[in-house]
Write a protein that holds these residues in place. Structure first.
Motif, PDB file in Angstrom:
ATOM      1  N   ASN A  35      60.752  12.442  11.699  1.00  0.00           N
ATOM      2  CA  ASN A  35      59.757  11.429  12.064  1.00  0.00           C
ATOM      3  C   ASN A  35      59.315  11.550  13.514  1.00  0.00           C
ATOM      4  OD1 ASN A  35      59.721  10.284   9.526  1.00  0.00           O
ATOM      5  ND2 ASN A  35      61.181   8.657  10.023  1.00  0.00           N
ATOM      6  N   ALA A  36      60.035  12.330  14.318  1.00  0.00           N
ATOM      7  CA  ALA A  36      59.601  12.537  15.704  1.00  0.00           C
ATOM      8  C   ALA A  36      58.218  13.173  15.752  1.00  0.00           C
ATOM      9  CB  ALA A  36      60.603  13.406  16.449  1.00  0.00           C
ATOM     10  N   GLY A  37      57.898  14.026  14.794  1.00  0.00           N
ATOM     11  CA  GLY A  37      56.559  14.602  14.699  1.00  0.00           C
ATOM     12  C   GLY A  37      56.229  15.641  15.734  1.00  0.00           C
ATOM     13  N   HIS A  38      57.208  16.082  16.513  1.00  0.00           N
ATOM     14  CA  HIS A  38      56.957  17.110  17.519  1.00  0.00           C
ATOM     15  C   HIS A  38      58.256  17.848  17.771  1.00  0.00           C
ATOM     16  CE1 HIS A  38      59.005  15.351  21.133  1.00  0.00           C
ATOM     17  NE2 HIS A  38      58.971  14.285  20.348  1.00  0.00           N
ATOM     18  N   SER A  39      58.166  18.973  18.443  1.00  0.00           N
ATOM     19  CA  SER A  39      59.339  19.762  18.784  1.00  0.00           C
ATOM     20  C   SER A  39      59.203  20.272  20.205  1.00  0.00           C
ATOM     21  CB  SER A  39      59.479  20.956  17.825  1.00  0.00           C
ATOM     22  OG  SER A  39      60.476  21.871  18.284  1.00  0.00           O
ATOM     23  N   VAL A  40      60.326  20.339  20.922  1.00  0.00           N
ATOM     24  CA  VAL A  40      60.293  20.917  22.277  1.00  0.00           C
ATOM     25  C   VAL A  40      60.110  22.429  22.213  1.00  0.00           C
ATOM     26  CG1 VAL A  40      61.641  19.093  23.368  1.00  0.00           C
ATOM     27  CG2 VAL A  40      62.832  21.055  22.338  1.00  0.00           C
ATOM     28  N   TYR A  41      60.156  23.000  21.023  1.00  0.00           N
ATOM     29  CA  TYR A  41      59.981  24.444  20.871  1.00  0.00           C
ATOM     30  C   TYR A  41      58.617  24.819  20.305  1.00  0.00           C
ATOM     31  CZ  TYR A  41      65.003  23.875  21.296  1.00  0.00           C
ATOM     32  OH  TYR A  41      66.255  23.498  21.731  1.00  0.00           O
ATOM     33  N   GLU A  42      57.680  23.885  20.338  1.00  0.00           N
ATOM     34  CA  GLU A  42      56.339  24.187  19.829  1.00  0.00           C
ATOM     35  C   GLU A  42      55.764  25.417  20.525  1.00  0.00           C
ATOM     36  OE1 GLU A  42      53.783  20.728  19.984  1.00  0.00           O
ATOM     37  OE2 GLU A  42      55.397  19.481  19.171  1.00  0.00           O
ATOM     38  N   GLY A  43      55.213  26.316  19.710  1.00  0.00           N
ATOM     39  CA  GLY A  43      54.645  27.541  20.235  1.00  0.00           C
ATOM     40  C   GLY A  43      55.599  28.713  20.251  1.00  0.00           C
ATOM     41  N   TRP A  44      56.891  28.485  20.014  1.00  0.00           N
ATOM     42  CA  TRP A  44      57.862  29.574  19.974  1.00  0.00           C
ATOM     43  C   TRP A  44      57.687  30.366  18.681  1.00  0.00           C
ATOM     44  CZ3 TRP A  44      62.835  30.173  22.822  1.00  0.00           C
ATOM     45  CH2 TRP A  44      62.858  29.442  24.008  1.00  0.00           C
ATOM     46  N   THR A  45      57.722  31.674  18.797  1.00  0.00           N
ATOM     47  CA  THR A  45      57.712  32.539  17.622  1.00  0.00           C
ATOM     48  C   THR A  45      59.158  32.838  17.248  1.00  0.00           C
ATOM     49  OG1 THR A  45      55.591  33.511  18.232  1.00  0.00           O
ATOM     50  CG2 THR A  45      56.964  34.745  16.686  1.00  0.00           C
ATOM     51  N   VAL A  46      59.521  32.487  16.020  1.00  0.00           N
ATOM     52  CA  VAL A  46      60.910  32.535  15.577  1.00  0.00           C
ATOM     53  C   VAL A  46      61.002  33.394  14.326  1.00  0.00           C
ATOM     54  CG1 VAL A  46      62.864  31.148  14.775  1.00  0.00           C
ATOM     55  CG2 VAL A  46      61.341  30.244  16.546  1.00  0.00           C
ATOM     56  N   SER A  47      61.914  34.346  14.332  1.00  0.00           N
ATOM     57  CA  SER A  47      62.111  35.245  13.187  1.00  0.00           C
ATOM     58  C   SER A  47      63.440  34.949  12.515  1.00  0.00           C
ATOM     59  CB  SER A  47      62.071  36.707  13.635  1.00  0.00           C
ATOM     60  OG  SER A  47      60.787  37.046  14.109  1.00  0.00           O
ATOM     61  N   GLY A  48      63.375  34.584  11.225  1.00  0.00           N
ATOM     62  CA  GLY A  48      64.539  34.237  10.437  1.00  0.00           C
ATOM     63  C   GLY A  48      64.490  32.779  10.026  1.00  0.00           C
ATOM     64  N   VAL A  66      72.281  28.782   1.600  1.00  0.00           N
ATOM     65  CA  VAL A  66      70.944  28.942   2.158  1.00  0.00           C
ATOM     66  C   VAL A  66      70.474  30.362   1.858  1.00  0.00           C
ATOM     67  CG1 VAL A  66      69.544  28.899   4.253  1.00  0.00           C
ATOM     68  CG2 VAL A  66      71.455  27.293   3.987  1.00  0.00           C
ATOM     69  N   VAL A  67      69.373  30.456   1.120  1.00  0.00           N
ATOM     70  CA  VAL A  67      68.737  31.759   0.899  1.00  0.00           C
ATOM     71  C   VAL A  67      67.826  31.988   2.095  1.00  0.00           C
ATOM     72  CG1 VAL A  67      67.332  33.158  -0.638  1.00  0.00           C
ATOM     73  CG2 VAL A  67      68.874  31.426  -1.593  1.00  0.00           C
ATOM     74  N   PHE A  68      68.159  32.994   2.883  1.00  0.00           N
ATOM     75  CA  PHE A  68      67.611  33.142   4.234  1.00  0.00           C
ATOM     76  C   PHE A  68      66.886  34.477   4.355  1.00  0.00           C
ATOM     77  CE2 PHE A  68      68.068  34.073   8.812  1.00  0.00           C
ATOM     78  CZ  PHE A  68      67.709  32.861   9.375  1.00  0.00           C
ATOM     79  N   ASP A  69      65.674  34.416   4.876  1.00  0.00           N
ATOM     80  CA  ASP A  69      64.876  35.630   5.097  1.00  0.00           C
ATOM     81  C   ASP A  69      64.932  35.984   6.580  1.00  0.00           C
ATOM     82  OD1 ASP A  69      63.029  37.654   5.378  1.00  0.00           O
ATOM     83  OD2 ASP A  69      61.469  36.678   4.186  1.00  0.00           O
TER      84      ASP A  69
END
Length: 455
Positions: free
Chosen positions: A404-417, A386-389
Protein backbone atom coordinates in the motif's frame (compact mmCIF):
# COMPACT_ATOMS: atom_id res chain seq x y z
CA UNK A 1 4.62 -31.62 -9.80
CA UNK A 2 7.37 -29.16 -10.62
CA UNK A 3 9.44 -30.51 -13.48
CA UNK A 4 12.84 -29.58 -14.87
CA UNK A 5 13.98 -27.06 -12.27
CA UNK A 6 17.24 -26.89 -10.36
CA UNK A 7 16.75 -27.03 -6.59
CA UNK A 8 19.01 -24.65 -4.65
CA UNK A 9 19.29 -25.26 -0.91
CA UNK A 10 21.82 -23.90 1.56
CA UNK A 11 23.50 -27.31 1.49
CA UNK A 12 23.89 -27.42 -2.30
CA UNK A 13 22.06 -27.80 -5.58
CA UNK A 14 20.54 -30.61 -7.61
CA UNK A 15 18.39 -30.89 -10.69
CA UNK A 16 15.31 -32.91 -9.77
CA UNK A 17 11.56 -32.93 -10.13
CA UNK A 18 9.50 -32.15 -7.03
CA UNK A 19 6.20 -33.72 -6.04
CA UNK A 20 3.83 -31.86 -3.72
CA UNK A 21 0.86 -33.37 -1.88
CA UNK A 22 -1.31 -32.07 0.98
CA UNK A 23 0.79 -28.92 1.30
CA UNK A 24 4.15 -30.62 1.84
CA UNK A 25 7.00 -31.83 -0.33
CA UNK A 26 6.13 -35.50 -0.81
CA UNK A 27 8.91 -36.59 -3.15
CA UNK A 28 12.08 -35.32 -4.80
CA UNK A 29 13.17 -37.15 -7.94
CA UNK A 30 11.95 -40.48 -9.26
CA UNK A 31 8.66 -41.20 -11.03
CA UNK A 32 6.00 -38.57 -10.36
CA UNK A 33 2.41 -37.98 -11.39
CA UNK A 34 -0.09 -35.39 -10.28
CA UNK A 35 -3.10 -33.22 -11.12
CA UNK A 36 -0.99 -30.24 -12.21
CA UNK A 37 2.43 -30.02 -13.75
CA UNK A 38 4.54 -26.85 -13.51
CA UNK A 39 7.27 -26.53 -16.12
CA UNK A 40 10.39 -25.11 -14.46
CA UNK A 41 12.87 -26.00 -17.22
CA UNK A 42 15.78 -23.54 -17.14
CA UNK A 43 14.59 -22.09 -13.83
CA UNK A 44 15.63 -22.39 -10.21
CA UNK A 45 13.60 -23.72 -7.29
CA UNK A 46 14.35 -21.75 -4.12
CA UNK A 47 12.98 -22.31 -0.61
CA UNK A 48 10.39 -19.67 0.20
CA UNK A 49 12.14 -16.75 1.86
CA UNK A 50 11.52 -16.01 5.54
CA UNK A 51 11.48 -12.31 6.37
CA UNK A 52 11.63 -12.43 10.14
CA UNK A 53 11.39 -8.65 10.64
CA UNK A 54 8.34 -6.82 9.30
CA UNK A 55 5.73 -4.31 10.46
CA UNK A 56 2.30 -5.25 9.11
CA UNK A 57 0.23 -3.96 12.00
CA UNK A 58 0.13 -0.53 13.57
CA UNK A 59 0.84 -0.22 17.28
CA UNK A 60 -2.20 0.23 19.52
CA UNK A 61 -3.05 3.92 19.70
CA UNK A 62 -2.35 4.73 16.04
CA UNK A 63 -4.90 7.08 14.51
CA UNK A 64 -5.42 9.44 11.60
CA UNK A 65 -3.93 12.18 13.75
CA UNK A 66 -0.95 9.96 14.45
CA UNK A 67 -0.44 8.02 11.20
CA UNK A 68 1.44 4.78 11.11
CA UNK A 69 2.42 2.22 8.52
CA UNK A 70 0.05 1.70 5.61
CA UNK A 71 0.24 -2.09 5.18
CA UNK A 72 -1.69 -4.78 6.97
CA UNK A 73 -1.19 -8.55 6.80
CA UNK A 74 -3.07 -8.72 3.49
CA UNK A 75 -1.26 -6.03 1.53
CA UNK A 76 2.04 -6.97 3.16
CA UNK A 77 1.47 -10.60 2.18
CA UNK A 78 0.88 -9.57 -1.42
CA UNK A 79 4.19 -7.74 -1.50
CA UNK A 80 5.93 -10.66 0.18
CA UNK A 81 4.58 -13.39 -2.09
CA UNK A 82 5.24 -11.38 -5.25
CA UNK A 83 8.85 -11.18 -4.09
CA UNK A 84 9.27 -14.82 -3.10
CA UNK A 85 8.76 -14.38 0.67
CA UNK A 86 6.37 -17.02 1.99
CA UNK A 87 6.71 -16.48 5.77
CA UNK A 88 6.89 -13.20 7.70
CA UNK A 89 7.79 -12.44 11.32
CA UNK A 90 5.77 -9.46 12.54
CA UNK A 91 6.69 -7.09 15.36
CA UNK A 92 3.83 -7.04 17.87
CA UNK A 93 3.73 -3.79 19.83
CA UNK A 94 1.78 -4.01 23.05
CA UNK A 95 -0.94 -1.68 24.23
CA UNK A 96 -1.00 0.02 27.61
CA UNK A 97 -1.03 -2.64 30.33
CA UNK A 98 -1.22 -5.39 27.69
CA UNK A 99 0.81 -8.50 28.46
CA UNK A 100 2.93 -10.25 25.81
CA UNK A 101 0.55 -13.24 25.68
CA UNK A 102 -2.48 -10.97 25.31
CA UNK A 103 -0.75 -8.98 22.58
CA UNK A 104 0.16 -12.15 20.71
CA UNK A 105 -3.41 -13.44 20.95
CA UNK A 106 -4.72 -10.16 19.54
CA UNK A 107 -2.17 -10.14 16.70
CA UNK A 108 -2.69 -13.81 15.85
CA UNK A 109 -6.44 -13.23 15.61
CA UNK A 110 -5.94 -10.31 13.23
CA UNK A 111 -3.43 -12.14 11.07
CA UNK A 112 -5.63 -15.23 10.89
CA UNK A 113 -8.24 -13.23 8.94
CA UNK A 114 -5.85 -11.11 6.85
CA UNK A 115 -2.63 -12.98 6.09
CA UNK A 116 -1.88 -14.81 2.86
CA UNK A 117 1.74 -15.51 3.74
CA UNK A 118 2.41 -17.70 6.75
CA UNK A 119 3.36 -15.70 9.83
CA UNK A 120 4.85 -15.67 13.31
CA UNK A 121 5.09 -12.77 15.77
CA UNK A 122 7.58 -11.15 18.14
CA UNK A 123 6.19 -9.30 21.21
CA UNK A 124 7.95 -5.97 21.77
CA UNK A 125 8.76 -5.53 25.46
CA UNK A 126 8.27 -2.00 26.75
CA UNK A 127 7.62 -2.85 30.40
CA UNK A 128 10.12 -5.59 31.28
CA UNK A 129 8.94 -6.04 34.86
CA UNK A 130 5.38 -6.73 33.72
CA UNK A 131 6.57 -9.19 31.06
CA UNK A 132 8.47 -11.50 33.42
CA UNK A 133 5.43 -13.63 34.22
CA UNK A 134 4.65 -14.32 30.56
CA UNK A 135 8.15 -14.94 29.23
CA UNK A 136 8.42 -18.57 30.43
CA UNK A 137 5.03 -19.31 28.81
CA UNK A 138 5.71 -17.88 25.36
CA UNK A 139 7.05 -21.08 23.81
CA UNK A 140 3.84 -22.88 24.76
CA UNK A 141 2.01 -20.18 22.77
CA UNK A 142 4.21 -20.90 19.75
CA UNK A 143 6.39 -17.82 20.20
CA UNK A 144 10.18 -18.18 20.42
CA UNK A 145 11.24 -14.53 20.74
CA UNK A 146 11.00 -11.21 22.48
CA UNK A 147 12.08 -7.83 21.07
CA UNK A 148 13.67 -4.95 23.01
CA UNK A 149 14.83 -1.48 21.98
CA UNK A 150 18.07 -0.12 23.43
CA UNK A 151 17.31 3.18 21.69
CA UNK A 152 14.51 4.36 23.98
CA UNK A 153 13.26 3.45 27.44
CA UNK A 154 16.06 0.96 28.06
CA UNK A 155 18.39 2.92 30.31
CA UNK A 156 15.79 3.68 32.98
CA UNK A 157 14.93 -0.02 33.25
CA UNK A 158 18.25 -1.59 32.31
CA UNK A 159 18.39 -4.00 35.26
CA UNK A 160 14.86 -5.23 34.57
CA UNK A 161 15.62 -5.65 30.87
CA UNK A 162 18.68 -7.75 31.70
CA UNK A 163 16.51 -9.92 33.96
CA UNK A 164 13.98 -10.32 31.14
CA UNK A 165 16.66 -11.24 28.59
CA UNK A 166 18.23 -13.68 31.05
CA UNK A 167 14.84 -15.30 31.70
CA UNK A 168 14.10 -15.42 27.98
CA UNK A 169 17.35 -17.28 27.36
CA UNK A 170 16.65 -19.78 30.14
CA UNK A 171 13.18 -20.28 28.64
CA UNK A 172 14.54 -21.15 25.18
CA UNK A 173 13.76 -17.78 23.63
CA UNK A 174 15.83 -15.56 21.35
CA UNK A 175 15.95 -11.85 22.24
CA UNK A 176 15.93 -9.44 19.31
CA UNK A 177 17.69 -6.15 20.08
CA UNK A 178 17.56 -2.77 18.33
CA UNK A 179 21.10 -1.57 18.99
CA UNK A 180 21.45 2.21 19.21
CA UNK A 181 22.50 3.79 22.50
CA UNK A 182 19.80 6.00 23.96
CA UNK A 183 22.09 8.56 25.62
CA UNK A 184 24.37 8.94 22.61
CA UNK A 185 21.36 9.42 20.32
CA UNK A 186 20.06 12.15 22.61
CA UNK A 187 23.48 13.78 22.60
CA UNK A 188 23.74 13.69 18.81
CA UNK A 189 20.28 15.08 18.24
CA UNK A 190 20.66 17.70 20.97
CA UNK A 191 23.98 18.97 19.64
CA UNK A 192 22.61 19.46 16.15
CA UNK A 193 19.35 20.99 17.38
CA UNK A 194 21.29 23.51 19.46
CA UNK A 195 23.12 24.53 16.29
CA UNK A 196 19.83 24.90 14.40
CA UNK A 197 20.53 21.84 12.23
CA UNK A 198 17.31 19.87 12.43
CA UNK A 199 16.80 19.08 8.74
CA UNK A 200 16.71 15.44 7.71
CA UNK A 201 19.74 16.23 5.57
CA UNK A 202 21.58 15.98 8.91
CA UNK A 203 19.83 12.76 9.93
CA UNK A 204 22.85 10.45 9.56
CA UNK A 205 24.96 12.72 11.77
CA UNK A 206 22.22 12.84 14.40
CA UNK A 207 22.45 9.04 14.93
CA UNK A 208 26.20 8.36 14.66
CA UNK A 209 27.89 5.01 14.21
CA UNK A 210 29.29 5.16 17.74
CA UNK A 211 25.74 4.96 19.12
CA UNK A 212 25.26 1.68 17.28
CA UNK A 213 28.67 0.41 18.35
CA UNK A 214 28.06 1.18 22.03
CA UNK A 215 24.66 -0.51 22.04
CA UNK A 216 26.01 -3.53 20.17
CA UNK A 217 28.79 -3.84 22.74
CA UNK A 218 26.13 -3.74 25.43
CA UNK A 219 24.13 -6.46 23.68
CA UNK A 220 27.22 -8.66 23.54
CA UNK A 221 27.92 -7.99 27.21
CA UNK A 222 24.39 -9.04 28.15
CA UNK A 223 24.76 -12.25 26.14
CA UNK A 224 28.10 -12.96 27.80
CA UNK A 225 26.86 -12.22 31.31
CA UNK A 226 23.61 -14.19 31.05
CA UNK A 227 24.34 -16.81 28.40
CA UNK A 228 21.11 -15.76 26.67
CA UNK A 229 21.14 -15.73 22.86
CA UNK A 230 20.69 -12.29 21.32
CA UNK A 231 19.87 -11.28 17.76
CA UNK A 232 21.04 -7.84 16.63
CA UNK A 233 18.45 -6.51 14.20
CA UNK A 234 19.24 -4.37 11.14
CA UNK A 235 22.97 -3.95 11.85
CA UNK A 236 24.26 -1.16 9.63
CA UNK A 237 27.95 -0.45 10.17
CA UNK A 238 31.36 -2.08 9.80
CA UNK A 239 32.34 -1.16 13.36
CA UNK A 240 29.26 -2.76 14.91
CA UNK A 241 29.82 -5.82 12.73
CA UNK A 242 33.36 -6.12 14.12
CA UNK A 243 31.95 -6.21 17.64
CA UNK A 244 29.67 -9.11 16.69
CA UNK A 245 32.37 -10.96 14.78
CA UNK A 246 34.68 -10.86 17.81
CA UNK A 247 31.85 -12.09 20.06
CA UNK A 248 30.99 -14.95 17.71
CA UNK A 249 34.66 -15.93 17.48
CA UNK A 250 34.59 -16.40 21.26
CA UNK A 251 31.56 -18.67 20.95
CA UNK A 252 29.00 -16.22 22.33
CA UNK A 253 25.37 -16.68 21.20
CA UNK A 254 25.26 -13.45 19.19
CA UNK A 255 23.37 -13.45 15.89
CA UNK A 256 23.32 -10.74 13.24
CA UNK A 257 20.69 -9.45 10.84
CA UNK A 258 21.13 -6.71 8.27
CA UNK A 259 18.59 -5.23 5.89
CA UNK A 260 18.56 -4.23 2.22
CA UNK A 261 18.90 -0.49 2.87
CA UNK A 262 22.44 -0.98 4.14
CA UNK A 263 23.47 -3.22 1.25
CA UNK A 264 22.22 -1.04 -1.60
CA UNK A 265 22.21 2.61 -0.45
CA UNK A 266 24.52 5.08 1.29
CA UNK A 267 24.11 8.25 3.38
CA UNK A 268 24.55 10.58 0.40
CA UNK A 269 20.95 9.71 -0.55
CA UNK A 270 19.76 11.80 2.39
CA UNK A 271 21.11 14.92 0.64
CA UNK A 272 18.84 14.45 -2.38
CA UNK A 273 15.69 16.63 -2.72
CA UNK A 274 13.53 13.66 -1.66
CA UNK A 275 16.12 12.29 0.74
CA UNK A 276 13.58 11.99 3.57
CA UNK A 277 12.15 8.87 1.96
CA UNK A 278 15.38 7.02 2.83
CA UNK A 279 15.14 7.63 6.59
CA UNK A 280 15.43 4.49 8.68
CA UNK A 281 16.84 3.59 12.06
CA UNK A 282 19.85 3.33 12.09
CA UNK A 283 20.56 5.74 9.20
CA UNK A 284 22.22 4.89 5.92
CA UNK A 285 26.00 4.59 6.25
CA UNK A 286 29.08 4.94 4.03
CA UNK A 287 30.38 2.82 1.10
CA UNK A 288 32.92 1.08 3.35
CA UNK A 289 30.07 -0.09 5.59
CA UNK A 290 28.21 -1.48 2.59
CA UNK A 291 31.22 -3.53 1.53
CA UNK A 292 31.81 -4.74 5.10
CA UNK A 293 28.23 -6.01 5.32
CA UNK A 294 28.52 -7.88 2.02
CA UNK A 295 31.72 -9.44 3.34
CA UNK A 296 29.87 -10.29 6.55
CA UNK A 297 27.23 -12.16 4.55
CA UNK A 298 29.87 -13.96 2.53
CA UNK A 299 31.82 -14.96 5.64
CA UNK A 300 28.75 -16.04 7.63
CA UNK A 301 28.88 -13.39 10.35
CA UNK A 302 25.69 -11.82 9.01
CA UNK A 303 23.20 -14.68 9.25
CA UNK A 304 19.99 -13.15 7.93
CA UNK A 305 18.90 -10.39 5.58
CA UNK A 306 15.44 -9.18 6.57
CA UNK A 307 13.63 -6.03 5.54
CA UNK A 308 12.30 -4.30 8.66
CA UNK A 309 9.50 -3.52 6.18
CA UNK A 310 7.86 -0.39 7.68
CA UNK A 311 5.77 1.11 4.85
CA UNK A 312 4.66 4.73 4.71
CA UNK A 313 3.04 6.59 1.88
CA UNK A 314 5.44 8.80 -0.04
CA UNK A 315 3.46 11.84 1.09
CA UNK A 316 3.94 10.86 4.74
CA UNK A 317 7.68 10.29 4.24
CA UNK A 318 8.14 13.66 2.51
CA UNK A 319 6.09 15.65 5.04
CA UNK A 320 7.96 19.01 5.28
CA UNK A 321 7.31 19.16 9.04
CA UNK A 322 9.55 16.16 9.68
CA UNK A 323 12.98 16.70 11.25
CA UNK A 324 15.67 14.86 13.19
CA UNK A 325 13.40 15.16 16.24
CA UNK A 326 10.16 14.20 14.45
CA UNK A 327 10.62 11.07 12.35
CA UNK A 328 8.75 8.57 10.23
CA UNK A 329 11.43 5.91 9.93
CA UNK A 330 11.22 2.86 7.70
CA UNK A 331 10.63 1.91 4.08
CA UNK A 332 8.71 -0.56 1.95
CA UNK A 333 10.98 -3.33 0.65
CA UNK A 334 9.32 -6.73 1.10
CA UNK A 335 8.76 -7.26 -2.61
CA UNK A 336 12.32 -6.42 -3.65
CA UNK A 337 14.26 -8.23 -0.88
CA UNK A 338 14.89 -11.46 -2.80
CA UNK A 339 15.35 -10.06 -6.34
CA UNK A 340 17.76 -7.32 -5.30
CA UNK A 341 19.82 -9.59 -3.05
CA UNK A 342 20.14 -12.03 -5.95
CA UNK A 343 20.94 -9.30 -8.48
CA UNK A 344 23.42 -7.37 -6.35
CA UNK A 345 24.74 -10.40 -4.48
CA UNK A 346 24.75 -13.62 -6.51
CA UNK A 347 24.71 -12.13 -10.01
CA UNK A 348 27.35 -9.54 -9.06
CA UNK A 349 29.62 -12.28 -7.72
CA UNK A 350 29.55 -11.12 -4.09
CA UNK A 351 27.95 -14.26 -2.61
CA UNK A 352 27.18 -17.82 -3.68
CA UNK A 353 23.72 -19.19 -4.42
CA UNK A 354 23.94 -21.34 -1.32
CA UNK A 355 24.80 -18.39 0.92
CA UNK A 356 21.88 -16.51 -0.62
CA UNK A 357 19.52 -19.29 0.49
CA UNK A 358 21.10 -19.33 3.94
CA UNK A 359 20.50 -15.64 4.63
CA UNK A 360 17.03 -15.49 3.07
CA UNK A 361 15.56 -18.73 4.41
CA UNK A 362 17.62 -21.48 6.03
CA UNK A 363 19.22 -19.45 8.83
CA UNK A 364 15.95 -17.78 9.83
CA UNK A 365 14.27 -21.19 9.97
CA UNK A 366 17.05 -22.38 12.29
CA UNK A 367 17.24 -19.32 14.55
CA UNK A 368 13.49 -18.90 14.95
CA UNK A 369 12.75 -22.58 15.52
CA UNK A 370 10.84 -23.10 12.25
CA UNK A 371 12.74 -26.19 11.10
CA UNK A 372 12.00 -28.72 9.67
CA UNK A 373 8.83 -27.19 8.21
CA UNK A 374 10.53 -24.14 6.72
CA UNK A 375 13.88 -23.16 5.21
CA UNK A 376 14.66 -25.94 2.72
CA UNK A 377 13.26 -27.89 -0.20
CA UNK A 378 13.38 -31.35 1.37
CA UNK A 379 10.93 -34.21 1.69
CA UNK A 380 8.44 -33.58 4.48
CA UNK A 381 8.89 -29.79 4.61
CA UNK A 382 6.11 -27.36 3.80
CA UNK A 383 5.93 -26.87 0.03
CA UNK A 384 7.07 -23.23 0.18
CA UNK A 385 8.80 -23.07 -3.19
CA UNK A 386 9.75 -20.15 -5.40
CA UNK A 387 10.13 -20.81 -9.11
CA UNK A 388 12.80 -18.25 -9.88
CA UNK A 389 14.12 -16.94 -13.20
CA UNK A 390 17.71 -15.77 -12.62
CA UNK A 391 17.82 -14.12 -16.05
CA UNK A 392 14.54 -12.19 -15.91
CA UNK A 393 15.37 -8.47 -15.85
CA UNK A 394 12.90 -5.85 -14.72
CA UNK A 395 13.10 -2.19 -13.73
CA UNK A 396 11.57 -1.37 -10.36
CA UNK A 397 8.61 0.96 -10.86
CA UNK A 398 5.67 2.20 -8.83
CA UNK A 399 3.21 0.27 -10.98
CA UNK A 400 4.61 -3.07 -9.87
CA UNK A 401 4.53 -2.38 -6.12
CA UNK A 402 2.02 -4.54 -4.23
CA UNK A 403 2.48 -2.74 -0.89
CA UNK A 404 0.00 0.00 0.00
CA UNK A 405 3.02 2.32 0.20
CA UNK A 406 2.75 2.60 -3.59
CA UNK A 407 6.41 3.49 -4.08
CA UNK A 408 9.87 2.04 -3.63
CA UNK A 409 13.21 3.59 -2.69
CA UNK A 410 14.65 1.45 -5.49
CA UNK A 411 12.55 2.92 -8.29
CA UNK A 412 14.53 2.97 -11.51
CA UNK A 413 16.90 0.15 -10.48
CA UNK A 414 17.41 -2.56 -13.08
CA UNK A 415 17.23 -5.90 -11.30
CA UNK A 416 18.01 -9.33 -12.76
CA UNK A 417 16.42 -12.37 -11.11
CA UNK A 418 12.71 -12.49 -10.19
CA UNK A 419 10.14 -15.00 -8.95
CA UNK A 420 7.74 -16.16 -11.66
CA UNK A 421 5.63 -18.41 -9.41
CA UNK A 422 5.35 -18.82 -5.65
CA UNK A 423 3.88 -21.76 -3.77
CA UNK A 424 2.95 -21.45 -0.11
CA UNK A 425 2.27 -24.86 1.41
CA UNK A 426 1.67 -26.25 -2.06
CA UNK A 427 -0.85 -23.62 -3.16
CA UNK A 428 0.06 -21.36 -6.06
CA UNK A 429 -0.26 -17.91 -4.48
CA UNK A 430 1.65 -15.86 -7.07
CA UNK A 431 1.76 -16.48 -10.81
CA UNK A 432 1.86 -14.44 -14.01
CA UNK A 433 2.47 -11.24 -12.07
CA UNK A 434 -0.64 -11.64 -9.89
CA UNK A 435 -1.11 -12.62 -6.25
CA UNK A 436 -3.76 -15.34 -6.16
CA UNK A 437 -3.80 -16.31 -2.52
CA UNK A 438 -6.85 -15.65 -0.36
CA UNK A 439 -6.65 -13.41 2.73
CA UNK A 440 -6.95 -15.61 5.78
CA UNK A 441 -5.22 -18.57 4.14
CA UNK A 442 -1.90 -17.78 5.82
CA UNK A 443 -1.20 -19.78 8.96
CA UNK A 444 0.56 -19.16 12.23
CA UNK A 445 3.89 -20.99 12.25
CA UNK A 446 4.74 -22.06 15.76
CA UNK A 447 8.33 -21.32 16.77
CA UNK A 448 10.50 -23.76 18.66
CA UNK A 449 13.40 -22.98 21.00
CA UNK A 450 16.50 -21.27 19.66
CA UNK A 451 19.27 -23.82 19.11
CA UNK A 452 22.67 -23.40 20.79
CA UNK A 453 25.56 -21.97 18.74
CA UNK A 454 26.35 -24.39 15.95
CA UNK A 455 23.04 -26.23 16.44
Amino acid sequence: MIRGGEIVNASGSERADVGVAHGVIAQIGGALSGRREIDAAGLLLLPGAIDAHVHLSSPPGASTARPRWVDDFTSGSRAALAGGVTTVGNMTFLGAAETPLAGLAREHETAATQAIADFFCHPVIGEPEAALGDIPRLLDAGCGTIKCFLSFGFDARAAAYVRAIDLAGRSGLLTMLHCEDEALLAHGVGRLAAAGRTSLRDYAESRPVIAEVAATQRAVAIAEATGAPVYVVHLSSARALEVCAEARARGLPVHVETRPLYLHLTAERLLEPDGAKYVGQPPLREPADVEALWAGIRDGVVETVCTDHAPWSLEAKLDPDLSITRLRPGVENLQTLVPMLWSEGVRAGRISRERFVEVTSANAARLFGLRPRKGAIVTGADADIVVFDPELTRTVSRGMIQSNAGHSVYEGWTVSGWPVLTLRRGEVVFEDGSVRGRPGSGRLVRSGPTPPPGG
